[in-house]
Design a protein around this motif. Sequence first.
Motif, mmCIF file in Angstrom:
data_model
loop_
_atom_site.group_PDB
_atom_site.id
_atom_site.type_symbol
_atom_site.label_atom_id
_atom_site.label_comp_id
_atom_site.label_asym_id
_atom_site.label_seq_id
_atom_site.Cartn_x
_atom_site.Cartn_y
_atom_site.Cartn_z
ATOM 1 N N MET A 1 0.810 -1.222 0.000
ATOM 2 C CA MET A 1 0.000 0.000 0.000
ATOM 3 C C MET A 1 0.840 1.267 0.000
ATOM 4 O O MET A 1 0.416 2.278 -0.513
ATOM 5 N N ASP A 2 2.002 1.216 0.657
ATOM 6 C CA ASP A 2 2.738 2.460 0.854
ATOM 7 C C ASP A 2 3.465 2.923 -0.409
ATOM 8 O O ASP A 2 4.652 3.221 -0.373
ATOM 9 N N GLU A 3 2.721 2.975 -1.506
ATOM 10 C CA GLU A 3 3.337 3.458 -2.743
ATOM 11 C C GLU A 3 2.679 4.772 -3.125
ATOM 12 O O GLU A 3 1.698 5.179 -2.539
ATOM 13 N N GLU A 4 3.203 5.397 -4.160
ATOM 14 C CA GLU A 4 2.583 6.629 -4.654
ATOM 15 C C GLU A 4 1.886 6.344 -5.988
ATOM 16 O O GLU A 4 2.443 5.684 -6.858
ATOM 17 N N TYR A 5 0.675 6.849 -6.122
ATOM 18 C CA TYR A 5 -0.112 6.635 -7.343
ATOM 19 C C TYR A 5 -0.481 7.976 -7.972
ATOM 20 O O TYR A 5 -0.548 8.990 -7.274
ATOM 21 N N ASP A 6 -0.719 7.962 -9.285
ATOM 22 C CA ASP A 6 -1.233 9.182 -9.932
ATOM 23 C C ASP A 6 -2.663 9.444 -9.464
ATOM 24 O O ASP A 6 -3.039 10.563 -9.142
ATOM 25 N N VAL A 7 -3.454 8.362 -9.449
ATOM 26 C CA VAL A 7 -4.870 8.484 -9.091
ATOM 27 C C VAL A 7 -5.268 7.301 -8.220
ATOM 28 O O VAL A 7 -4.894 6.164 -8.489
ATOM 29 N N ILE A 8 -6.023 7.584 -7.149
ATOM 30 C CA ILE A 8 -6.674 6.501 -6.406
ATOM 31 C C ILE A 8 -8.174 6.626 -6.663
ATOM 32 O O ILE A 8 -8.756 7.705 -6.516
ATOM 33 N N VAL A 9 -8.780 5.517 -7.082
ATOM 34 C CA VAL A 9 -10.223 5.498 -7.349
ATOM 35 C C VAL A 9 -10.898 4.744 -6.208
ATOM 36 O O VAL A 9 -10.464 3.646 -5.843
ATOM 37 N N LEU A 10 -11.939 5.350 -5.623
ATOM 38 C CA LEU A 10 -12.655 4.713 -4.516
ATOM 39 C C LEU A 10 -14.071 4.344 -4.954
ATOM 40 O O LEU A 10 -14.819 5.181 -5.436
ATOM 41 N N GLY A 11 -14.411 3.068 -4.785
ATOM 42 C CA GLY A 11 -15.720 2.581 -5.219
ATOM 43 C C GLY A 11 -15.613 1.943 -6.591
ATOM 44 O O GLY A 11 -14.935 2.475 -7.471
ATOM 45 N N THR A 12 -16.258 0.772 -6.760
ATOM 46 C CA THR A 12 -16.176 0.084 -8.061
ATOM 47 C C THR A 12 -17.504 0.168 -8.801
ATOM 48 O O THR A 12 -17.911 -0.753 -9.500
ATOM 49 N N GLY A 13 -18.217 1.286 -8.603
ATOM 50 C CA GLY A 13 -19.424 1.531 -9.396
ATOM 51 C C GLY A 13 -19.040 1.689 -10.858
ATOM 52 O O GLY A 13 -17.871 1.847 -11.205
ATOM 53 N N LEU A 14 -20.073 1.655 -11.704
ATOM 54 C CA LEU A 14 -19.824 1.711 -13.145
ATOM 55 C C LEU A 14 -18.999 2.906 -13.573
ATOM 56 O O LEU A 14 -18.047 2.792 -14.339
ATOM 57 N N THR A 275 -1.263 4.128 4.510
ATOM 58 C CA THR A 275 -1.665 5.223 3.624
ATOM 59 C C THR A 275 -0.981 5.088 2.271
ATOM 60 O O THR A 275 0.242 4.956 2.192
ATOM 61 N N ALA A 276 -1.810 5.099 1.221
ATOM 62 C CA ALA A 276 -1.258 5.147 -0.140
ATOM 63 C C ALA A 276 -1.284 6.606 -0.565
ATOM 64 O O ALA A 276 -2.304 7.280 -0.430
ATOM 65 N N LYS A 277 -0.145 7.099 -1.069
ATOM 66 C CA LYS A 277 -0.086 8.508 -1.487
ATOM 67 C C LYS A 277 -0.636 8.642 -2.908
ATOM 68 O O LYS A 277 -0.524 7.725 -3.724
ATOM 69 N N CYS A 278 -1.204 9.838 -3.194
ATOM 70 C CA CYS A 278 -1.688 10.057 -4.566
ATOM 71 C C CYS A 278 -1.808 11.551 -4.851
ATOM 72 O O CYS A 278 -1.780 12.383 -3.941
ATOM 73 N N LYS A 279 -1.938 11.866 -6.146
ATOM 74 C CA LYS A 279 -2.117 13.259 -6.571
ATOM 75 C C LYS A 279 -3.594 13.610 -6.699
ATOM 76 O O LYS A 279 -3.998 14.753 -6.518
ATOM 77 N N LYS A 280 -4.401 12.590 -7.082
ATOM 78 C CA LYS A 280 -5.832 12.845 -7.315
ATOM 79 C C LYS A 280 -6.662 11.680 -6.799
ATOM 80 O O LYS A 280 -6.205 10.541 -6.801
ATOM 81 N N VAL A 281 -7.894 11.992 -6.368
ATOM 82 C CA VAL A 281 -8.842 10.949 -5.958
ATOM 83 C C VAL A 281 -10.096 11.049 -6.820
ATOM 84 O O VAL A 281 -10.607 12.148 -7.063
ATOM 85 N N VAL A 282 -10.556 9.884 -7.295
ATOM 86 C CA VAL A 282 -11.831 9.793 -8.023
ATOM 87 C C VAL A 282 -12.728 8.903 -7.173
ATOM 88 O O VAL A 282 -12.287 7.845 -6.725
ATOM 89 N N CYS A 283 -13.980 9.323 -6.911
ATOM 90 C CA CYS A 283 -14.831 8.469 -6.073
ATOM 91 C C CYS A 283 -16.309 8.761 -6.293
ATOM 92 O O CYS A 283 -16.679 9.749 -6.924
ATOM 93 N N ASP A 284 -17.153 7.863 -5.719
ATOM 94 C CA ASP A 284 -18.590 8.140 -5.731
ATOM 95 C C ASP A 284 -18.924 8.969 -4.488
ATOM 96 O O ASP A 284 -18.090 9.103 -3.588
ATOM 97 N N PRO A 285 -20.132 9.538 -4.414
ATOM 98 C CA PRO A 285 -20.453 10.485 -3.328
ATOM 99 C C PRO A 285 -20.303 9.890 -1.921
ATOM 100 O O PRO A 285 -20.058 10.614 -0.955
#
Length: 444
Positions: A1-14, A275-285
């Motif tokens: 987990m302790d890596e850095e990502y460009d984007v972390i996406v939360l939720g596997t909705g469509l 904690t996974a580091k990231c620049k942006k988060v995409v998620c559902d409400p």
Amino acid sequence: MDEEYDVIVLGTGLKECILSGLLSVDGLKVLHMDRNDYYGGESTSLNLIQLWKKFRGSDKPPAHLGSSRDYNVDMIPKFIMANGALVRVLIHTDVTKYLYFKAVDGSFVYNKGKVHKVPATDMEALKSPLMGIFEKRRARKFFIYVQDYNENDPKTHEGLDLTRVTTRELIAKYGLDDNTVDFIGHALALHRDDRYLNEPALDTVKRMKLYAESLARFQGGSPYIYPLYGLGELPQAFARLSAVYGGTYMLNKPECKVEFDEEGKVCGVTSEGETAKCKKVVCDPSYLPNKVRKVGKVARAICIMSHPIPNTNDSHSVQVILPQKQLGRRSDMYLFCCSYSHNVAPKGKFIAFVSTEAETDQPEIELKPGLELLGPVDEIFYDVYDRYEPVNEPSLDNCFISTSYDATTHFESTVIDVLNMYSMITGKVLDLNVDLSAASAAEE
């Protein structure tokens, strides 16, 4: 987990899965997490036992309904326009190789108490019982204008600038009555309310053309397609795609707490103490409840039946749109029906949904006009869920939040949200000029 990502996406909705796939294909390093132990979030697909648990609080559905695993009941059922944006996205990402689609049998509209096939071409307009003889001729002329219209060829415009002329003015030129306008606007152009009448006509003409071109594509009775085994296949197909491009998926991650730096920008996500580091988060409400607001709610009924919807030519899969004006409402009502022919239920069983934007707190009463069209049902479940939209400023906090799913039974509004989010995240517009024939090999 302790890596850095460009984007972390939360939720596997469509929506989240499509974005995760698109961003992975673009070469970004993506981590995709979900607090649930299943794919799909709000847009998941349930078997009979899961359906019973959710709505009846027990895990013993009656035996006469058949085997639980023969059911794939989509919680957010939506048909896919054959030439629409979602199919283009699926082809763009090559996710079509994991999916099998089948044409949907019928597309209908409710008018003056009856269900009618939606006429989509000038020839169908002449045959349709929706209109009297003189109205048919006027409608036919309008359909021919739309069919021949080409944005880049002024000769086809008949002197009208559709970026300026409103839909109301264009329709007035052809003398169409309110009844005809109702089914064209809501069942062909798929507008959700009547605001389009005062907006430039180009959008409506393009939507009508999309419907007609999609209808022509599979020679079926509707412009829609639907995956075998239901929409639950889509998130999983995108998960596979993401993995092929080096994305990482983790289900069953409790909490998923989004972390911010002192400037209020997102800097990572914490789950189970890591904690996974990231620049942006995409998620559902549901993952950032303090950055969204409630904008409405959807009321719906989920029915299990042993017959197709009456007056739909025995269609095993069908959409019926009930325009708001026909019901004296402020929003349209939608009927969705699918069956064993798309492998979403055991042989002889049909799954029907009636959905609408809730205007009261009594779904049983509110959904009545749609339920009355179904005939006898074996089982019925009522459900109301809130709709949220983001209120944050993504340029300040780097959080990109999707909007909750609406009551429509087709995908057009969902994909528009995804494409807008894609542009906000990447700063570019997704190129959807793809070879549409790439998705046609898998129809049957």
